[in-house]
Design a protein around this motif. Sequence first.
Motif, PDB file in Angstrom:
ATOM      1  N   ASN A  19      -1.788  -4.228 -10.059  1.00 42.28           N
ATOM      2  CA  ASN A  19      -1.624  -2.827  -9.675  1.00 42.28           C
ATOM      3  C   ASN A  19      -2.982  -2.153  -9.777  1.00 42.28           C
ATOM      4  OD1 ASN A  19      -0.928  -0.180  -9.209  1.00 42.28           O
ATOM      5  ND2 ASN A  19       0.687  -0.086 -10.732  1.00 42.28           N
ATOM      6  N   SER A  72       7.460   8.366 -13.406  1.00 40.26           N
ATOM      7  CA  SER A  72       6.501   8.742 -12.374  1.00 40.26           C
ATOM      8  C   SER A  72       6.702  10.205 -12.000  1.00 40.26           C
ATOM      9  CB  SER A  72       6.685   7.864 -11.138  1.00 40.26           C
ATOM     10  OG  SER A  72       5.946   8.369 -10.044  1.00 40.26           O
ATOM     11  N   SER A  80      -4.754   1.526  -8.544  1.00 36.14           N
ATOM     12  CA  SER A  80      -4.525   2.820  -7.905  1.00 36.14           C
ATOM     13  C   SER A  80      -5.637   3.788  -8.256  1.00 36.14           C
ATOM     14  CB  SER A  80      -3.165   3.399  -8.314  1.00 36.14           C
ATOM     15  OG  SER A  80      -3.059   3.498  -9.720  1.00 36.14           O
ATOM     16  N   LEU A 110       0.846  -1.182   0.000  1.00 35.44           N
ATOM     17  CA  LEU A 110       0.000   0.000   0.000  1.00 35.44           C
ATOM     18  C   LEU A 110       0.887   1.239   0.000  1.00 35.44           C
ATOM     19  CD1 LEU A 110      -1.805  -2.301   1.396  1.00 35.44           C
ATOM     20  CD2 LEU A 110      -3.147  -0.400   2.298  1.00 35.44           C
ATOM     21  N   ARG A 111       0.636   2.134  -0.958  1.00 39.49           N
ATOM     22  CA  ARG A 111       1.424   3.363  -1.058  1.00 39.49           C
ATOM     23  C   ARG A 111       0.494   4.566  -1.144  1.00 39.49           C
ATOM     24  NH1 ARG A 111       7.096   3.767  -3.591  1.00 39.49           N
ATOM     25  NH2 ARG A 111       7.173   4.899  -1.610  1.00 39.49           N
ATOM     26  N   LEU A 112       0.941   5.681  -0.601  1.00 38.14           N
ATOM     27  CA  LEU A 112       0.173   6.923  -0.624  1.00 38.14           C
ATOM     28  C   LEU A 112       1.085   8.048  -1.090  1.00 38.14           C
ATOM     29  CD1 LEU A 112      -2.305   8.695   0.061  1.00 38.14           C
ATOM     30  CD2 LEU A 112      -1.371   8.910   2.391  1.00 38.14           C
ATOM     31  N   ARG A 121      -2.844  10.265  -4.293  1.00 39.70           N
ATOM     32  CA  ARG A 121      -3.088   8.968  -4.923  1.00 39.70           C
ATOM     33  C   ARG A 121      -2.848   7.829  -3.948  1.00 39.70           C
ATOM     34  NH1 ARG A 121      -0.131  10.344 -10.773  1.00 39.70           N
ATOM     35  NH2 ARG A 121      -1.582  12.049 -11.295  1.00 39.70           N
ATOM     36  N   LEU A 122      -3.693   6.823  -4.061  1.00 37.30           N
ATOM     37  CA  LEU A 122      -3.602   5.624  -3.231  1.00 37.30           C
ATOM     38  C   LEU A 122      -3.383   4.428  -4.141  1.00 37.30           C
ATOM     39  CD1 LEU A 122      -3.830   4.520  -0.330  1.00 37.30           C
ATOM     40  CD2 LEU A 122      -6.287   4.244  -0.723  1.00 37.30           C
ATOM     41  N   GLN A 123      -2.354   3.653  -3.836  1.00 36.05           N
ATOM     42  CA  GLN A 123      -1.953   2.561  -4.726  1.00 36.05           C
ATOM     43  C   GLN A 123      -1.917   1.241  -3.959  1.00 36.05           C
ATOM     44  OE1 GLN A 123       2.123   2.786  -6.192  1.00 36.05           O
ATOM     45  NE2 GLN A 123       1.510   1.903  -8.150  1.00 36.05           N
ATOM     46  N   PHE A 124      -2.464   0.199  -4.606  1.00 29.06           N
ATOM     47  CA  PHE A 124      -2.416  -1.169  -4.088  1.00 29.06           C
ATOM     48  C   PHE A 124      -1.730  -2.021  -5.155  1.00 29.06           C
ATOM     49  CE2 PHE A 124      -6.136   1.006  -2.581  1.00 29.06           C
ATOM     50  CZ  PHE A 124      -6.238   0.694  -1.234  1.00 29.06           C
ATOM     51  N   LEU A 125      -0.603  -2.588  -4.848  1.00 30.21           N
ATOM     52  CA  LEU A 125       0.098  -3.414  -5.818  1.00 30.21           C
ATOM     53  C   LEU A 125       0.805  -4.559  -5.115  1.00 30.21           C
ATOM     54  CD1 LEU A 125       3.421  -1.723  -6.975  1.00 30.21           C
ATOM     55  CD2 LEU A 125       2.067  -0.826  -5.107  1.00 30.21           C
ATOM     56  N   ASP A 140      -4.944   3.291 -12.293  1.00 32.27           N
ATOM     57  CA  ASP A 140      -4.396   2.026 -12.804  1.00 32.27           C
ATOM     58  C   ASP A 140      -5.277   0.877 -12.362  1.00 32.27           C
ATOM     59  OD1 ASP A 140      -1.763   2.839 -14.023  1.00 32.27           O
ATOM     60  OD2 ASP A 140      -1.415   3.544 -11.980  1.00 32.27           O
TER      61      ASP A 140
END
Length: 546
Positions: A168, A220, A170, A100-102, A153-157, A191
Amino acid sequence: MRISGLLFVIALGFVWLTPPPSSLAVEEGQFVKKEGKWEYYSGEDPGLKYLYLKGIITQDEYEKGLKVIENKERLSRPNFNVDVNNGLNIRVGEKFLLKLRLLTQVRYSHSTYNDTWSTTGDSRNPEILGGQVEYRAWRKQSDSNQFSVPRSRLQFLGYAFDPDFRYNFSVAFDQTSWDQEGGSGRGSLLDAYVSSWHIPWATVQVGQQRVWFNRALISSIATSSFADNLIVQNAFASNLQGSRDIGISILSDEDQYKFNYAIGIWGGVGANLAREGTAVSQNVLPVTGTPGAPNSGTTRTYNYDTRFMTGELMYTVRLLYKIAGNPGYGQGDILNSRTPQAAIAFGYAYDPGQNYLSSIRSDIVERAFRQRVTKAFNGRLLGGGIYDFQTYETDFIGKYRGWSLQAEGYYRHQRVRNADSGTQVFDLGTIPTSPLAVGPPVSLGQAWGFYVQAGKYVIPRKLELAVRYGVLDPSTKQKDDLLKEFGAAINYSFDGTYNNRLVIDYSNITMGSGGRAPDRYPFETKAGFGRDLIENRFNVQYQFFF
C-alpha cells in the motif's frame, strides 16, 4: 482412414485459421440473450463437433483436436486484464494486482464566533511563534467563509509475487487552515508499507501505516458520516498527533475470527518523522552582550543541537471481540444489515520519552512535530518537558437495518519525566527570559474524554441522518478548559456507496478559555478569561472516491 485423416487435417486447418465465433466465450450449457432473444450456446468447437458427429473423425482425434485448439486459445489469450471496480484494477496473471484509487473532497465552510473569540481567544492550545514577534493566542474577529480541498489523496495498493504479499503506497495533497509553514496542498507520504497475509491469525505489516488503536482513527475518513472527526477523536491518537506512524504491526484477520488482536511497535513521533528529528537541549545564559552596546543588558537563548532519548519506542495493543456479525470500521450502516452487527474493543498505547520541552517555534525542536501536536488539540502540553504517555481507550459499535451506534471512552496518563533535557539547564521556570514569555511551572494532570454517535439510513444505502456528542478534558488539574462538541449531519450517496456522495453537517464547539499551560504566561487578568469560546460551523462537502 487416410481420407478421414486428410479431412481431419483440412478441417483442423480451417478451424485454426478461422477466428472463433463470439459464442465460444460462453460456458457450455448457458443461455445468452442476443438481439433481444435468448439462445443456447455450446462451449464446444462447432467444426470439430460436426466432423465427429458425421463420423469423419474418431473420438480420439476429436479430443486431440480440442486440446490443440485449447492450447491455441490459452497462448493467444492476454495475460493481463484491466477493469474498474472501486478504482482502476490492473491484473497480470494470478500474481500481480495494482489498484489505483483517488479520493477528493471539496468543501465550503461557514463559521460564526462569539465575542470571547475576539477578546480573549485561545491562548492555551497554540504554540508560541517566538523570534521578534510573540504569537500568543488565536483570536477570531469576524465570521469565516472559505472553500477548500481538505483531502486529495492518491493510493496504489494490491499484491505482488502472490496474493498474500500485499503493498500500500499513498500520497496526500491535503489542504489545511493550520498552514504556518506554507506547505498546505503539497504532496506528503501517507502510507508506505508491505504486508504478509500468509498466516491469517498473524498477519505482518511493516512501514508507515495506520496505527490499530483508536476506532475513530482506524476508520477511513471516506466512510465518515461527518465532514471531519470530532476534536476528542483526534486528541486521543496513540502518538498524540494522528492516525499513522512508522513501525511494525502484527494482527489477526478480522474478517475470519470472532476474537481479534493487534500489537505494534512504532517510532512514536508520527508519520514521516524520526526521534532524531525531535530531540533538543536548550541553555539559557545570563546577561550577555558587548559592554556599552545597545543589547548589553539582554538575555540570550542558545540552542544546542544535542540528541537524547532517541532510543525510546511506542507500543500499542488492541483487542476486539465481535459480539455479532462483522460490523467493520465504516461508521454508518450503509449496507442496511439484515442481522445485528456489533463489536467491542479495548486499546492501550505507551509512548515514552516524548520531547515537549518548548512551545516556542524558534528553537530546534522539529516544527512539523510541534504543529501536528497542536493541530490534534494537544498543544496545551507544549513546554511541559519530557513526557511518558499512557493512553487507554474502549469502543463499541453496533449496526442493524440502517441504524448505527458507536461510542468511545478515553483516558491518558501524562507523566512528566523531566522538566528539562537532563543535560543542559532549560528555561522552564528557572531562568525566565521575560515575565511575559514564560509563566510559572504548571501541573496539568491527566486527560480524559468520550463521544457517542448515532445514525440512521432513512433511505437505505442513500440518505443518512446522524448526530454525535463529544467531551474533552485536556488537563484534570486545571479548570474552565473543558471542550464540548455537538454535531448533526445529513449525507446522501448518489450511487449507494461512499464513492459519490454529499455531506452537510453542523457543529457547535464550546471550549473553555481558562486553565494554565506550561511555558505560557497566565492571562487571568484579561477580560473574559475563562469564559467559553463558542463556534458554530457549517460544512457542505462533496466526495469523489474512484
